[in-house]
Design a protein around this motif. Structure first.
Motif, PDB file in Angstrom:
ATOM      1  N   TRP A   1      41.483  50.764  43.269  1.00 60.20           N
ATOM      2  CA  TRP A   1      40.746  49.452  42.391  1.00 60.20           C
ATOM      3  C   TRP A   1      40.839  48.336  43.222  1.00 60.20           C
ATOM      4  O   TRP A   1      41.666  48.357  44.251  1.00 60.20           O
ATOM      5  CB  TRP A   1      41.484  49.063  41.324  1.00 60.20           C
ATOM      6  CG  TRP A   1      41.332  48.159  40.358  1.00 60.20           C
ATOM      7  CD1 TRP A   1      40.166  48.204  39.542  1.00 60.20           C
ATOM      8  CD2 TRP A   1      42.066  46.989  39.907  1.00 60.20           C
ATOM      9  NE1 TRP A   1      39.957  47.283  38.687  1.00 60.20           N
ATOM     10  CE2 TRP A   1      41.118  46.309  39.052  1.00 60.20           C
ATOM     11  CE3 TRP A   1      42.954  46.354  40.431  1.00 60.20           C
ATOM     12  CZ2 TRP A   1      41.297  45.101  38.251  1.00 60.20           C
ATOM     13  CZ3 TRP A   1      43.279  45.063  39.900  1.00 60.20           C
ATOM     14  CH2 TRP A   1      42.626  44.547  38.801  1.00 60.20           C
ATOM     15  N   ASN A   2      39.827  47.340  43.002  1.00 57.67           N
ATOM     16  CA  ASN A   2      39.756  46.030  43.857  1.00 57.67           C
ATOM     17  C   ASN A   2      39.405  45.097  43.078  1.00 57.67           C
ATOM     18  O   ASN A   2      38.743  45.296  42.148  1.00 57.67           O
ATOM     19  CB  ASN A   2      39.167  46.359  45.247  1.00 57.67           C
ATOM     20  CG  ASN A   2      38.016  46.430  45.174  1.00 57.67           C
ATOM     21  OD1 ASN A   2      37.115  46.521  43.851  1.00 57.67           O
ATOM     22  ND2 ASN A   2      37.104  47.025  45.962  1.00 57.67           N
ATOM     23  N   TYR A   3      39.625  43.779  43.494  1.00 61.49           N
ATOM     24  CA  TYR A   3      39.358  42.659  42.605  1.00 61.49           C
ATOM     25  C   TYR A   3      39.389  41.552  43.434  1.00 61.49           C
ATOM     26  O   TYR A   3      40.347  41.213  44.468  1.00 61.49           O
ATOM     27  CB  TYR A   3      40.472  42.492  41.351  1.00 61.49           C
ATOM     28  CG  TYR A   3      39.824  41.447  40.265  1.00 61.49           C
ATOM     29  CD1 TYR A   3      39.344  42.181  39.074  1.00 61.49           C
ATOM     30  CD2 TYR A   3      40.142  40.125  40.451  1.00 61.49           C
ATOM     31  CE1 TYR A   3      38.871  41.373  38.260  1.00 61.49           C
ATOM     32  CE2 TYR A   3      39.745  39.359  39.462  1.00 61.49           C
ATOM     33  CZ  TYR A   3      39.063  39.941  38.337  1.00 61.49           C
ATOM     34  OH  TYR A   3      38.677  39.144  37.297  1.00 61.49           O
TER      35      TYR A   3
ATOM     36  N   ARG B   1      32.419  43.328  34.765  1.00 60.85           N
ATOM     37  CA  ARG B   1      32.564  42.435  36.007  1.00 60.85           C
ATOM     38  C   ARG B   1      31.265  42.626  37.049  1.00 60.85           C
ATOM     39  O   ARG B   1      30.777  43.721  36.806  1.00 60.85           O
ATOM     40  CB  ARG B   1      33.775  42.906  36.659  1.00 60.85           C
ATOM     41  CG  ARG B   1      33.961  44.473  36.687  1.00 60.85           C
ATOM     42  CD  ARG B   1      35.489  44.588  37.485  1.00 60.85           C
ATOM     43  NE  ARG B   1      35.442  44.221  38.905  1.00 60.85           N
ATOM     44  CZ  ARG B   1      36.554  44.594  39.500  1.00 60.85           C
ATOM     45  NH1 ARG B   1      37.486  45.329  39.177  1.00 60.85           N
ATOM     46  NH2 ARG B   1      36.221  44.289  40.925  1.00 60.85           N
TER      47      ARG B   1
ATOM     48  N   ASN C   1      27.763  48.401  41.375  1.00 61.73           N
ATOM     49  CA  ASN C   1      27.947  48.782  42.687  1.00 61.73           C
ATOM     50  C   ASN C   1      28.950  50.251  42.332  1.00 61.73           C
ATOM     51  O   ASN C   1      28.729  51.121  43.104  1.00 61.73           O
ATOM     52  CB  ASN C   1      28.761  47.738  43.459  1.00 61.73           C
ATOM     53  CG  ASN C   1      28.850  48.207  44.960  1.00 61.73           C
ATOM     54  OD1 ASN C   1      28.329  49.236  45.523  1.00 61.73           O
ATOM     55  ND2 ASN C   1      29.766  47.458  45.531  1.00 61.73           N
ATOM     56  N   ARG C   2      29.996  49.921  41.604  1.00 60.30           N
ATOM     57  CA  ARG C   2      31.082  50.875  41.530  1.00 60.30           C
ATOM     58  C   ARG C   2      30.555  52.153  41.025  1.00 60.30           C
ATOM     59  O   ARG C   2      30.726  53.341  41.369  1.00 60.30           O
ATOM     60  CB  ARG C   2      32.271  50.330  40.277  1.00 60.30           C
ATOM     61  CG  ARG C   2      33.174  49.801  41.204  1.00 60.30           C
ATOM     62  CD  ARG C   2      33.779  49.001  40.216  1.00 60.30           C
ATOM     63  NE  ARG C   2      34.413  47.964  40.817  1.00 60.30           N
ATOM     64  CZ  ARG C   2      35.656  47.898  41.498  1.00 60.30           C
ATOM     65  NH1 ARG C   2      36.267  48.981  41.766  1.00 60.30           N
ATOM     66  NH2 ARG C   2      35.968  46.910  42.400  1.00 60.30           N
TER      67      ARG C   2
ATOM     68  N   ASP D   1      30.888  43.676  39.667  1.00 63.17           N
ATOM     69  CA  ASP D   1      30.262  44.522  40.683  1.00 63.17           C
ATOM     70  C   ASP D   1      30.525  46.037  40.206  1.00 63.17           C
ATOM     71  O   ASP D   1      30.693  46.929  40.840  1.00 63.17           O
ATOM     72  CB  ASP D   1      31.502  44.546  42.062  1.00 63.17           C
ATOM     73  CG  ASP D   1      32.767  44.317  41.568  1.00 63.17           C
ATOM     74  OD1 ASP D   1      33.039  44.466  40.268  1.00 63.17           O
ATOM     75  OD2 ASP D   1      33.745  44.545  42.284  1.00 63.17           O
TER      76      ASP D   1
ATOM     77  N   VAL E   1      39.548  52.615  36.892  1.00 59.06           N
ATOM     78  CA  VAL E   1      40.298  51.568  35.964  1.00 59.06           C
ATOM     79  C   VAL E   1      39.117  50.749  35.011  1.00 59.06           C
ATOM     80  O   VAL E   1      39.290  50.287  33.863  1.00 59.06           O
ATOM     81  CB  VAL E   1      40.829  50.584  36.809  1.00 59.06           C
ATOM     82  CG1 VAL E   1      41.528  49.698  35.849  1.00 59.06           C
ATOM     83  CG2 VAL E   1      41.901  51.366  37.563  1.00 59.06           C
TER      84      VAL E   1
ATOM     85  N   VAL F   1      35.548  43.354  48.681  1.00 59.18           N
ATOM     86  CA  VAL F   1      35.410  43.885  47.518  1.00 59.18           C
ATOM     87  C   VAL F   1      34.408  45.132  47.734  1.00 59.18           C
ATOM     88  O   VAL F   1      34.532  46.163  47.359  1.00 59.18           O
ATOM     89  CB  VAL F   1      35.248  43.107  46.500  1.00 59.18           C
ATOM     90  CG1 VAL F   1      34.787  44.164  45.092  1.00 59.18           C
ATOM     91  CG2 VAL F   1      36.628  42.353  46.213  1.00 59.18           C
TER      92      VAL F   1
ATOM     93  N   THR G   1      35.170  49.171  48.094  1.00 61.15           N
ATOM     94  CA  THR G   1      35.026  49.849  46.727  1.00 61.15           C
ATOM     95  C   THR G   1      35.218  51.639  47.089  1.00 61.15           C
ATOM     96  O   THR G   1      35.934  51.914  46.331  1.00 61.15           O
ATOM     97  CB  THR G   1      33.682  49.590  46.298  1.00 61.15           C
ATOM     98  OG1 THR G   1      33.672  47.982  45.888  1.00 61.15           O
ATOM     99  CG2 THR G   1      33.267  50.225  44.828  1.00 61.15           C
TER     100      THR G   1
END
Lengths: 571, 80
Positions: free
Chosen positions: A126-128, B12, B17-18, B14, B68, A117, A121
């Motif tokens: 998107w990632n999860y 969430r 970080n985003r 992270d 998102v 992740v 990024t």
């Protein structure tokens, strides 16, 4: 149901019939369940994870569906990175599933642990990280939705080993899953958009020298027909970008060629001369604009894109229209009026004639076999001879990166129906072979031809094993000049012919093909071409045609890096 | 110029970080970050960037707006 089984079920629910992958330690529970689903979900075992992600890209680009690839944690997952970045740059919808160590072991430098992740990024839409099985029916529909909606892109799902083995009550509910996304639907300013559409129509109708530049957005939104209608209705010439090459028929009277560094003289000269440019679903990449300071200085630019981050990023434009390419083009098309622009179109034809005389003609007439001749032969067979009526509709052409790609993009007479898959934004060597495998899996009825160079082929040559094991009917055309051709060209033109480390000593490809049980043929003269292509087309199963080409034949015209479109060189 | 970015985001792990990645990608220095969870799904982020301009901030906002996990985002220009 276990998490692994739920994962497989969500993939099937999304109408995916083929996935590409490579098993490993942390993903064993998934592969164990997959064994029970072989009738519903085809798994293509690749030879390297990079092959899986490019194959998923090829599948996605050939079918318009989301491509799916699977790998284990750690090295398996990090091998995905190049392909994910490639899909991000080229707006390709893929879902990459990578395993992860148990949630309790995260961050302990466990065997084969990598923070996917964190790593992906910046290069994913998107990632999860799924760490509980019950999140699967919520996260997976979101992943597919995000990958294919708006401007498509790659999504990475990292799933911990415990989430794969945990049991829970599985229920697939797409709506409930999408309702849980935090992103609120954006209320676009529709009035402003309508006003801008009206302004765009006015600009185009009043223009003396208008030009449409079509990018991949036209293909993604299915706007090819309305694009042609716009051109006809308003008498506006159309140029395409590298990825948008098949947005318009090569033989259409309004098509004037490809823009960019190795684009057609007509398209680049018209860009510089135009008074209004309508750019649709393209992003003004530096390969298209050259030095932005000198780009289309006479033109008022209208930019249609679904991704508003592209507006005013590389080029300052005069009018932005945020929306789907097809809808926006339809709206514009309604208002266009025909205006006789004969002299403007004649200017384009003159440029094309000049290019034909100075570049294309001598290239095709050369006594030494070169890439242009091979591409032209593929062209005349696969697009013109085999399917004159359907006009290349059942052909998918995949290229690698470098000179082979540029010759293919310049000399193929693509139509709106021809599949055209190439790595544009990231320029990933080694893309073609796995992408062609993916394209063939997605469209088994189509004839898939991969055009590769000797450098790029050997970056993912292991995928010949995938062709062998899965009996994939891909025609491989190797344009072998024993050089890293494009780098050699730059060294030739800009680095005093100091060919530092670009010469390749290649293996005997006939022996490689023999080992992989692939029919092989080698040619080195222009007169051998026709028979070779005929034999390739007639062959059953995979075929490998090695064309030994002239390494000194550079791709022209060319706009040197950092120069403007006016500084084009033709020899 | 100094700017403050304000965003409502998905809570969430992270997400910071985003958001900071958006600035790192453009080589913009981040001076401070403030993060507060407001309910079980959402959090607020405030970030101060010390050396940006309107054009680059607009690009960041556009990019963030596409993400998102960001529900709402805006920036305010701060006086020196």
């Amino acid at each position: 149901m276990t998490g692994a089984e739920a994962l497989i079920n969500t993939i099937i629910e999304e109408n995916v019939d083929t996935i590409f992958g490579y098993p490993g330690g942390s993903i064993i529970p998934f592969y164990d369940k997959l064994y029970d689903y072989t009738d519903k979900l085809r798994h293509v075992l690749v030879r390297h994870e990079q092959g899986a992600v490019h194959a998923a890209e090829g599948y996605a680009r050939a079918t318009g569906q989301v491509g799916v690839c699977v790998a284990t944690s750690g090295p398996g997952a990090t091998n995905f990175v190049t392909g994910i970045a490639d899909a991000m740059m080229d707006s390709t919808p893929i879902v990459c599933i990578t395993a992860q160590v148990d949630v309790g072991k995260l961050g302990t430098n466990f065997f084969q642990e990598a923070d996917m992740v964190g790593i992906t990024t910046p290069i994913t839409k998107w990632n999860y990280q799924i760490s509980r099985a019950e999140d699967i029916p919520i996260v997976m529909p979101q992943a597919f939705h995000i990958a294919r909606s708006g401007r498509p892109g790659p999504v990475l799902i990292s799933i911990t080993k415990n989430a794969q083995v945990e049991k829970f009550r599985y229920r697939y509910d797409l709506k409930a899953a999408l309702d849980r996304m935090v992103q609120v639907p954006r209320r676009d300013n529709l009035e402003k958009r309508d006003l801008n559409v009206q302004k765009a129509i006015e600009l185009l109708n009043n223009a003396e020298k208008p030009l449409i530049i079509a990018g991949q957005g036209v293909l993604i939104s299915g706007a090819e027909a309305v694009l042609a209608e716009c051109a006809n209705k308003g008498c506006i010439p159309v140029a395409c970008t590298l990825l948008g090459r098949s947005a318009m028929n090569f033989h259409d009277h309004y098509y004037i060629g490809m823009v960019g560094m190795h684009g057609n003289m007509s398209a680049n000269a018209m860009t510089q001369q135009a008074d209004v440019i309508l750019a649709v679903g393209m992003r003004f990449s530096d390969r298209v604009t050259g030095n932005p300071a000198g780009y289309a200085q006479n033109a008022q630019i209208i930019h249609i894109d679904i991704d508003k981050t592209e507006f005013n990023k590389n080029i300052q434009v005069d009018l932005t229209i945020h929306g789907d390419a097809r809808q926006m083009l339809e709206a514009i098309c309604d208002g266009l009026v025909f205006k006789d622009r004969e002299s403007w179109r004649r200017f384009g034809y003159e440029q094309y004639d000049k290019e034909k005389e100075n570049v294309i003609g001598p290239m095709l007439a050369s006594k030494k076999l070169n890439m242009a001749q091979v591409v032209d032969a593929i062209n005349s067979h696969y697009i013109e001879k085999v399917s004159p009526k359907s006009y290349g509709s059942n052909v998918v052409l995949v290229t690698d990166v470098g000179q082979n790609q540029m010759f293919a993009a310049r000399y193929l007479k693509l139509t709106m129906k021809t599949g055209w898959i190439t790595s544009g934004g990231l320029g990933t060597m080694g893309f073609a072979l796995p992408a062609a495998i993916g394209a063939k899996c997605g469209r088994p009825d189509a004839q898939v031809v991969a055009i590769v160079g000797d450098g790029g082929l050997q970056m993912n040559i292991q995928e010949l094993g995938t062709i062998l094991q899965n009996n994939i009917d891909v025609k491989i055309v190797l344009l072998n000049n024993s050089f890293l051709g494009m780098v050699r060209q730059w060294q030739d033109l800009f680095f005093d012919k100091r060919f530092s480390h670009t010469m390749l000593v290649n293996p005997d490809f006939s022996k490689i093909c023999e080992a992989y049980e692939i029919e092989y043929m080698k040619i080195s003269k222009p007169e051998e071409l026709e028979d070779a292509i005929d034999r390739m087309a007639a062959s059953k199963g995979a075929f490998f045609l090695e064309a030994v080409v002239d390494p000194t034949a550079n791709v022209y015209p060319m706009i040197p890096g950092g120069k403007t479109l006016n500084d084009l060189i033709i020899r | 110029m100094k700017y403050r970015l304000e965003a409502t985001v998905s809570a969430r792990v992270d997400i910071l970080n985003r958001i900071t990645t958006l600035f790192i990608q453009k080589g913009l220095p981040v001076e401070s970050v403030n993060y507060k969870v407001i309910d079980d799904r959402l959090a607020k982020v405030e970030l101060i960037c010390s050396d940006a301009d309107d054009i680059r901030m607009d690009r960041i906002i556009n990019q963030a707006d596409n993400m998102v996990d960001i529900a709402q985002v805006q920036y305010i220009k701060l006086d020196k």
